[in-house]
Design a protein around this motif. Structure first.
Motif, PDB file in Angstrom:
ATOM      1  N   VAL A   4     -32.533  22.461  27.832  1.00 59.22           N
ATOM      2  CA  VAL A   4     -32.735  21.149  26.832  1.00 59.22           C
ATOM      3  C   VAL A   4     -31.718  21.762  25.563  1.00 59.22           C
ATOM      4  O   VAL A   4     -31.183  20.651  25.101  1.00 59.22           O
ATOM      5  CB  VAL A   4     -34.128  21.418  26.509  1.00 59.22           C
ATOM      6  CG1 VAL A   4     -34.683  20.321  25.332  1.00 59.22           C
ATOM      7  CG2 VAL A   4     -35.031  20.781  27.625  1.00 59.22           C
ATOM      8  N   ASN A   5     -31.793  22.976  24.920  1.00 59.05           N
ATOM      9  CA  ASN A   5     -31.084  23.051  24.090  1.00 59.05           C
ATOM     10  C   ASN A   5     -29.765  22.602  24.124  1.00 59.05           C
ATOM     11  O   ASN A   5     -28.961  22.075  23.187  1.00 59.05           O
ATOM     12  CB  ASN A   5     -31.089  24.559  23.554  1.00 59.05           C
ATOM     13  CG  ASN A   5     -32.472  24.920  23.011  1.00 59.05           C
ATOM     14  OD1 ASN A   5     -33.449  24.417  22.726  1.00 59.05           O
ATOM     15  ND2 ASN A   5     -32.789  26.197  22.934  1.00 59.05           N
ATOM     16  N   GLU A   6     -29.110  23.022  25.102  1.00 62.65           N
ATOM     17  CA  GLU A   6     -27.559  22.442  25.046  1.00 62.65           C
ATOM     18  C   GLU A   6     -27.465  21.202  25.255  1.00 62.65           C
ATOM     19  O   GLU A   6     -26.587  20.427  24.599  1.00 62.65           O
ATOM     20  CB  GLU A   6     -27.173  23.066  26.466  1.00 62.65           C
ATOM     21  CG  GLU A   6     -25.611  23.060  26.833  1.00 62.65           C
ATOM     22  CD  GLU A   6     -24.811  23.576  27.914  1.00 62.65           C
ATOM     23  OE1 GLU A   6     -23.970  23.380  28.399  1.00 62.65           O
ATOM     24  OE2 GLU A   6     -25.656  24.452  28.774  1.00 62.65           O
ATOM     25  N   ALA A   7     -28.419  20.401  26.023  1.00 61.20           N
ATOM     26  CA  ALA A   7     -28.171  19.028  26.014  1.00 61.20           C
ATOM     27  C   ALA A   7     -28.578  18.169  24.719  1.00 61.20           C
ATOM     28  O   ALA A   7     -27.774  17.477  24.380  1.00 61.20           O
ATOM     29  CB  ALA A   7     -29.265  18.446  27.165  1.00 61.20           C
ATOM     30  N   VAL A   8     -29.478  18.902  24.127  1.00 59.88           N
ATOM     31  CA  VAL A   8     -29.713  18.361  22.560  1.00 59.88           C
ATOM     32  C   VAL A   8     -28.505  18.550  21.770  1.00 59.88           C
ATOM     33  O   VAL A   8     -28.009  17.564  21.052  1.00 59.88           O
ATOM     34  CB  VAL A   8     -31.141  18.945  22.011  1.00 59.88           C
ATOM     35  CG1 VAL A   8     -30.989  18.519  20.309  1.00 59.88           C
ATOM     36  CG2 VAL A   8     -32.133  18.512  22.610  1.00 59.88           C
ATOM     37  N   THR A   9     -28.063  19.696  21.609  1.00 61.54           N
ATOM     38  CA  THR A   9     -26.852  20.018  20.932  1.00 61.54           C
ATOM     39  C   THR A   9     -25.654  19.123  21.392  1.00 61.54           C
ATOM     40  O   THR A   9     -25.046  18.496  20.316  1.00 61.54           O
ATOM     41  CB  THR A   9     -26.367  21.595  21.228  1.00 61.54           C
ATOM     42  OG1 THR A   9     -27.342  22.498  20.667  1.00 61.54           O
ATOM     43  CG2 THR A   9     -24.875  21.858  20.424  1.00 61.54           C
ATOM     44  N   ASN A  10     -25.572  18.878  22.583  1.00 65.45           N
ATOM     45  CA  ASN A  10     -24.248  17.796  23.028  1.00 65.45           C
ATOM     46  C   ASN A  10     -24.692  16.408  22.461  1.00 65.45           C
ATOM     47  O   ASN A  10     -23.542  16.038  22.063  1.00 65.45           O
ATOM     48  CB  ASN A  10     -24.326  17.957  24.553  1.00 65.45           C
ATOM     49  CG  ASN A  10     -23.546  19.297  25.058  1.00 65.45           C
ATOM     50  OD1 ASN A  10     -23.321  20.152  24.210  1.00 65.45           O
ATOM     51  ND2 ASN A  10     -23.574  19.595  26.332  1.00 65.45           N
ATOM     52  N   VAL A  11     -25.845  16.126  22.642  1.00 71.62           N
ATOM     53  CA  VAL A  11     -26.196  14.742  22.166  1.00 71.62           C
ATOM     54  C   VAL A  11     -25.907  14.509  20.719  1.00 71.62           C
ATOM     55  O   VAL A  11     -25.205  13.667  20.112  1.00 71.62           O
ATOM     56  CB  VAL A  11     -27.248  14.415  22.628  1.00 71.62           C
ATOM     57  CG1 VAL A  11     -27.730  12.913  21.831  1.00 71.62           C
ATOM     58  CG2 VAL A  11     -27.276  13.999  24.180  1.00 71.62           C
ATOM     59  N   VAL A  12     -26.423  15.465  19.852  1.00 71.16           N
ATOM     60  CA  VAL A  12     -26.200  15.466  18.420  1.00 71.16           C
ATOM     61  C   VAL A  12     -24.796  15.603  18.052  1.00 71.16           C
ATOM     62  O   VAL A  12     -24.282  14.937  17.078  1.00 71.16           O
ATOM     63  CB  VAL A  12     -27.062  16.689  17.927  1.00 71.16           C
ATOM     64  CG1 VAL A  12     -26.503  17.158  16.509  1.00 71.16           C
ATOM     65  CG2 VAL A  12     -28.428  16.594  18.033  1.00 71.16           C
ATOM     66  N   LYS A  13     -23.876  16.379  18.543  1.00 74.13           N
ATOM     67  CA  LYS A  13     -22.557  16.366  18.372  1.00 74.13           C
ATOM     68  C   LYS A  13     -21.966  15.117  18.641  1.00 74.13           C
ATOM     69  O   LYS A  13     -21.055  14.582  17.589  1.00 74.13           O
ATOM     70  CB  LYS A  13     -21.974  17.696  19.080  1.00 74.13           C
ATOM     71  CG  LYS A  13     -22.192  18.929  18.676  1.00 74.13           C
ATOM     72  CD  LYS A  13     -21.229  19.967  19.452  1.00 74.13           C
ATOM     73  CE  LYS A  13     -21.400  21.361  19.026  1.00 74.13           C
ATOM     74  NZ  LYS A  13     -20.770  22.268  19.960  1.00 74.13           N
TER      75      LYS A  13
END
Length: 226
Positions: free
Chosen positions: A141-150
């Motif tokens: 989840v953290n990686e997915a959130v970070t990718n979408v945020v970027k």
């Protein structure tokens, strides 16, 4: 709240540091996201549930049959305390029962607790498989959130219940779901020997912690079958 919801709430922790680090470059957008819903709506979680339902069909069917029988047995016992006849026990009705028929209520509650423990034993394997699948998925989840945020150049990300108002366009939960499926298309439902729920997150947290420098020195409800 069913068991997989509880597991999701316990497991999904979006690291603020990861999101902040992703928003340093000229971020402009405010968005909302529900990480638990992002996991629950993912294809990988749906596939894991389907596989668990198939693999442990016998145990789950037996538990449902037993749970229905237990519910039918307990319902008339609790009905005695339903003074307003609405087929529910309010806090006031439970309080009255505790003060006027404490021994009888305690016996029923003991029977319900034993039934829940029995159902827990019957569903131990599928519950363990479900917890293992959730833990693997939420680890992304953290990686997915970070990718979408970027990708979307988001400066502030909050949960939906923290927003005074948010238009549907501000909700990036579906995008996080899509990214979870891209990062992790398949979850195993077979925990390794010795695995315990929460172990993966604890190990990840320990790995992320830098080494220290060297020095010289409820209202009543019928028992669930899942």
């Amino acid at each position: 709240m069913n068991m997989h919801k509880k597991l999701l709430l316990a497991a999904v922790l979006v690291a603020p540091g990861a999101v902040i680090a992703a928003t340093q470059a000229q971020a402009q957008t405010v968005a909302v996201a529900d990480p638990e819903a992002a996991v629950e709506n993912s294809k990988v979680w749906a596939a894991a549930q389907a596989e668990i339902g198939t693999t442990y069909k016998t145990q789950l069917d037996q538990a449902k049959t037993r749970g229905d029988a237990i519910a039918a047995e307990l319902a008339p016992l609790y009905k005695k305390f339903d003074t307003n006849g609405d087929n529910q026990l309010s806090q006031a009705e439970i309080a009255t029962a505790r003060s006027t028929r404490a021994s009888e209520l305690a016996q029923i509650e003991a029977k319900e607790k034993a039934a829940q423990e029995e159902l827990g034993r019957m569903t131990a394997q599928p519950s363990r498989a479900r917890a293992y699948a959730i833990e693997q998925i939420t680890a992304k989840v953290n990686e997915a959130v970070t990718n979408v945020v970027k990708t979307r150049n988001i400066s502030v990300l909050i949960r939906p219940n923290a927003a005074f108002f948010a238009s549907p366009a501000a909700d990036i939960t579906p995008a996080i779901t899509t990214e979870i499926d891209r990062l992790f298309p398949k979850a195993s439902i077979t925990p390794p020997a010795g695995w315990q729920p929460g172990q993966q997150g604890q190990q990840a947290g320990a790995a992320a912690t830098p080494a220290a420098p060297a020095t010289g020195a409820k209202p009543k409800k019928q028992p669930e079958s899942r």
